[in-house]
Design an enzyme around this catalytic site. Structure first.
Site, PDB file in Angstrom:
ATOM      1  N   ASP A  24    -107.223 -55.291  88.369  1.00 18.20           N
ATOM      2  CA  ASP A  24    -107.126 -56.421  89.294  1.00 18.20           C
ATOM      3  C   ASP A  24    -106.549 -55.998  90.647  1.00 18.20           C
ATOM      4  OD1 ASP A  24    -107.301 -59.020  90.127  1.00 18.20           O
ATOM      5  OD2 ASP A  24    -105.502 -59.699  89.089  1.00 18.20           O
TER       6      ASP A  24
ATOM      7  N   ASN B  66    -108.599 -55.571  93.581  1.00 20.13           N
ATOM      8  CA  ASN B  66    -109.550 -54.866  94.454  1.00 20.13           C
ATOM      9  C   ASN B  66    -109.817 -55.645  95.743  1.00 20.13           C
ATOM     10  OD1 ASN B  66    -109.757 -53.147  92.301  1.00 20.13           O
ATOM     11  ND2 ASN B  66    -111.767 -53.861  91.643  1.00 20.13           N
ATOM     12  N   GLY B  67    -109.964 -56.972  95.594  1.00 21.16           N
ATOM     13  CA  GLY B  67    -110.270 -57.813  96.752  1.00 21.16           C
ATOM     14  C   GLY B  67    -109.126 -57.794  97.762  1.00 21.16           C
TER      15      GLY B  67
ATOM     16  N   TRP C  16    -106.830 -55.525  98.102  1.00 19.28           N
ATOM     17  CA  TRP C  16    -106.735 -54.157  98.655  1.00 19.28           C
ATOM     18  C   TRP C  16    -107.677 -54.030  99.858  1.00 19.28           C
ATOM     19  CZ3 TRP C  16    -110.032 -50.080  99.553  1.00 19.28           C
ATOM     20  CH2 TRP C  16    -109.466 -48.815  99.699  1.00 19.28           C
TER      21      TRP C  16
ATOM     22  N   ARG D  80    -115.040 -56.944 100.373  1.00 24.25           N
ATOM     23  CA  ARG D  80    -114.530 -56.879  98.997  1.00 24.25           C
ATOM     24  C   ARG D  80    -115.192 -55.756  98.189  1.00 24.25           C
ATOM     25  NH1 ARG D  80    -111.617 -61.094  97.071  1.00 24.25           N
ATOM     26  NH2 ARG D  80    -112.373 -60.672  94.982  1.00 24.25           N
TER      27      ARG D  80
ATOM     28  N   HIS E 295    -113.891 -52.811  95.379  1.00 23.67           N
ATOM     29  CA  HIS E 295    -114.405 -52.485  94.048  1.00 23.67           C
ATOM     30  C   HIS E 295    -114.784 -51.006  93.961  1.00 23.67           C
ATOM     31  CE1 HIS E 295    -114.073 -56.573  92.973  1.00 23.67           C
ATOM     32  NE2 HIS E 295    -115.032 -57.000  93.769  1.00 23.67           N
TER      33      HIS E 295
ATOM     34  N   GLU F  20    -116.600 -65.122  83.883  1.00 22.97           N
ATOM     35  CA  GLU F  20    -116.344 -66.001  85.038  1.00 22.97           C
ATOM     36  C   GLU F  20    -116.740 -65.330  86.367  1.00 22.97           C
ATOM     37  OE1 GLU F  20    -113.840 -65.616  82.574  1.00 22.97           O
ATOM     38  OE2 GLU F  20    -114.672 -67.450  81.706  1.00 22.97           O
ATOM     39  N   ASN F  21    -116.856 -64.020  86.364  1.00 23.35           N
ATOM     40  CA  ASN F  21    -117.104 -63.304  87.627  1.00 23.35           C
ATOM     41  C   ASN F  21    -118.477 -63.596  88.247  1.00 23.35           C
ATOM     42  OD1 ASN F  21    -115.164 -60.340  86.699  1.00 23.35           O
ATOM     43  ND2 ASN F  21    -114.568 -62.109  87.939  1.00 23.35           N
ATOM     44  N   TRP F  22    -119.386 -64.210  87.467  1.00 23.13           N
ATOM     45  CA  TRP F  22    -120.700 -64.562  88.037  1.00 23.13           C
ATOM     46  C   TRP F  22    -120.564 -65.567  89.172  1.00 23.13           C
ATOM     47  CZ3 TRP F  22    -124.424 -61.408  86.680  1.00 23.13           C
ATOM     48  CH2 TRP F  22    -124.416 -60.818  85.424  1.00 23.13           C
TER      49      TRP F  22
ATOM     50  N   ARG G 241    -101.629 -54.981  83.447  1.00 19.00           N
ATOM     51  CA  ARG G 241    -102.263 -55.767  84.512  1.00 19.00           C
ATOM     52  C   ARG G 241    -101.569 -55.463  85.831  1.00 19.00           C
ATOM     53  NH1 ARG G 241    -104.801 -61.752  84.754  1.00 19.00           N
ATOM     54  NH2 ARG G 241    -105.823 -61.374  86.725  1.00 19.00           N
TER      55      ARG G 241
HETATM   56  C1  FPP Z   1    -110.738 -57.751  89.875  1.00 20.81           C
HETATM   57  O1  FPP Z   1    -110.208 -57.648  91.186  1.00 20.81           O
HETATM   58  C2  FPP Z   1    -111.797 -56.766  89.675  1.00 20.81           C
HETATM   59  C3  FPP Z   1    -113.092 -57.052  89.329  1.00 20.81           C
HETATM   60  C4  FPP Z   1    -113.556 -58.430  89.118  1.00 20.81           C
HETATM   61  C5  FPP Z   1    -114.121 -55.988  89.202  1.00 20.81           C
HETATM   62  C6  FPP Z   1    -113.640 -54.666  88.646  1.00 20.81           C
HETATM   63  C7  FPP Z   1    -114.720 -53.670  88.815  1.00 20.81           C
HETATM   64  C8  FPP Z   1    -114.527 -52.380  89.174  1.00 20.81           C
HETATM   65  C9  FPP Z   1    -113.203 -51.753  89.354  1.00 20.81           C
HETATM   66  C10 FPP Z   1    -115.728 -51.502  89.376  1.00 20.81           C
HETATM   67  C11 FPP Z   1    -116.394 -51.236  88.067  1.00 20.81           C
HETATM   68  C12 FPP Z   1    -117.019 -49.933  88.021  1.00 20.81           C
HETATM   69  C13 FPP Z   1    -116.535 -48.882  87.297  1.00 20.81           C
HETATM   70  C14 FPP Z   1    -117.291 -47.623  87.368  1.00 20.81           C
HETATM   71  C15 FPP Z   1    -115.318 -48.936  86.473  1.00 20.81           C
HETATM   72  P1  FPP Z   1    -110.399 -58.868  92.194  1.00 20.81           P
HETATM   73  O2  FPP Z   1    -111.698 -58.691  92.892  1.00 20.81           O
HETATM   74  O3  FPP Z   1    -110.248 -60.143  91.455  1.00 20.81           O
HETATM   75  O4  FPP Z   1    -109.223 -58.655  93.188  1.00 20.81           O
HETATM   76  P2  FPP Z   1    -108.392 -59.805  93.940  1.00 20.81           P
HETATM   77  O5  FPP Z   1    -107.676 -60.574  92.879  1.00 20.81           O
HETATM   78  O6  FPP Z   1    -107.477 -59.030  94.817  1.00 20.81           O
HETATM   79  O7  FPP Z   1    -109.388 -60.630  94.698  1.00 20.81           O
END
Ligand code: FPP
Length: 239
Positions: free
Chosen positions: A20, A22-23, A25, A33, A37, A67-69, A187
């Site tokens: 969790d 990535n967004g 970051w 975003r 990822h 839910e990510n869809w 987490r």
């Molecule tokens: C949650 O962070 C992350 C995800 C929904 C996607 C995770 C996917 C990857 C790390 C890439 C997958 C590929 C490989 C090769 C492992 P968020 O986007 O919800 O972050 P935020 O809460 O800061 O918005």
């Protein structure tokens, strides 16, 4: 060096991670975003290699939830592309890396191309020992409902009786059949929720919540989480 390592307690056999942050970051850097990822996928590579060097047998990661869809098409497409690229590379290096792949989730909603990569990765790696489980289009409640449905179907067909059902038998109907439960679930990113991740399997897991965003997560953070896990007493409800 070897002597020092011998004094360290054994790492958990199975570690699970909610990747969790990535967004956030990406936002902090003024990047899209999808860049977050992409950095998250790099962090996964780093941590998977490190887990292997520590002797962790199973690593389970939450790559995409049911839910990510709801996210934008661009973001969903970006994550799917990263997975595709990763699996294409993994298939090329399969014999060298000797990692077993499993996928937990309903793969039928993925593109036929990605589904094929998942099936090929699973089928070609069955004999390897170190295992990575990707949770893809995965939801913990969905997994339990599907398992209940599969058991009920067998009862309806006369193959099982309701009283046959035990916790052990039920586990065999889950995506994770045959995989020991995780001892440690991490987490990052400061959020303190389970978010529908491994609901059944986490019954006795230690949760470690950390402030670092997933793309910044490194071996030293995993060391900290493992140290925290060792500090806690694990009594499974006993005394
Ligand atoms: C949650 O962070 C992350 C995800 C929904 C996607 C995770 C996917 C990857 C790390 C890439 C997958 C590929 C490989 C090769 C492992 P968020 O986007 O919800 O972050 P935020 O809460 O800061 O918005």
């Amino acid at each position: 060096m070897a002597l020092e390592n011998e004094n360290l307690p054994a790492p958990p056999r199975h570690i699970a991670i909610i990747m969790d942050g990535n967004g956030r970051w990406a936002k902090k850097r003024g990047l899209p975003r999808t860049a977050g990822h992409s950095a998250g996928a790099e962090a996964f590579r780093r941590i998977a290699n490190y887990c292997r060097s520590l002797g962790v047998e199973y690593l389970t990661v939450y790559a995409f939830s049911t839910e990510n869809w709801k996210r934008s098409q661009e973001e969903v497409g970006g994550i799917m592309l990263l997975l595709r690229k990763y699996l294409e590379e993994a298939l090329l290096d399969m014999e060298k890396n000797r990692v077993r792949f499993r996928f937990f989730g309903d793969l039928s909603r993925l593109s036929p191309q990605l589904q094929k990569l998942c099936h090929d990765a699973e089928n070609r790696s069955v004999s390897y020992d170190v295992q990575v489980n990707f949770c893809l289009n995965y939801g913990g409640r969905d997994e339990i409902v599907r398992a209940a449905r599969a058991f009920a179907q067998e009862v309806a067909e006369g193959k099982r009786r309701p009283e046959d059902l035990t916790e052990g038998l039920f586990s065999n109907y889950l995506y994770s059949a045959g995989v020991p439960d995780p001892e440690l679930i991490i987490r990052p990113s400061g959020e303190m929720r389970t978010s529908n991740f491994l609901l059944w399997q986490s019954a006795y897991a230690e949760y470690v919540f950390m402030d670092v965003l997933w793309p910044d997560f490194g071996p030293e953070d995993l060391d900290k989480a493992i140290a925290e896990y060792h500090r806690r007493s694990r009594r499974f409800g006993g005394v």
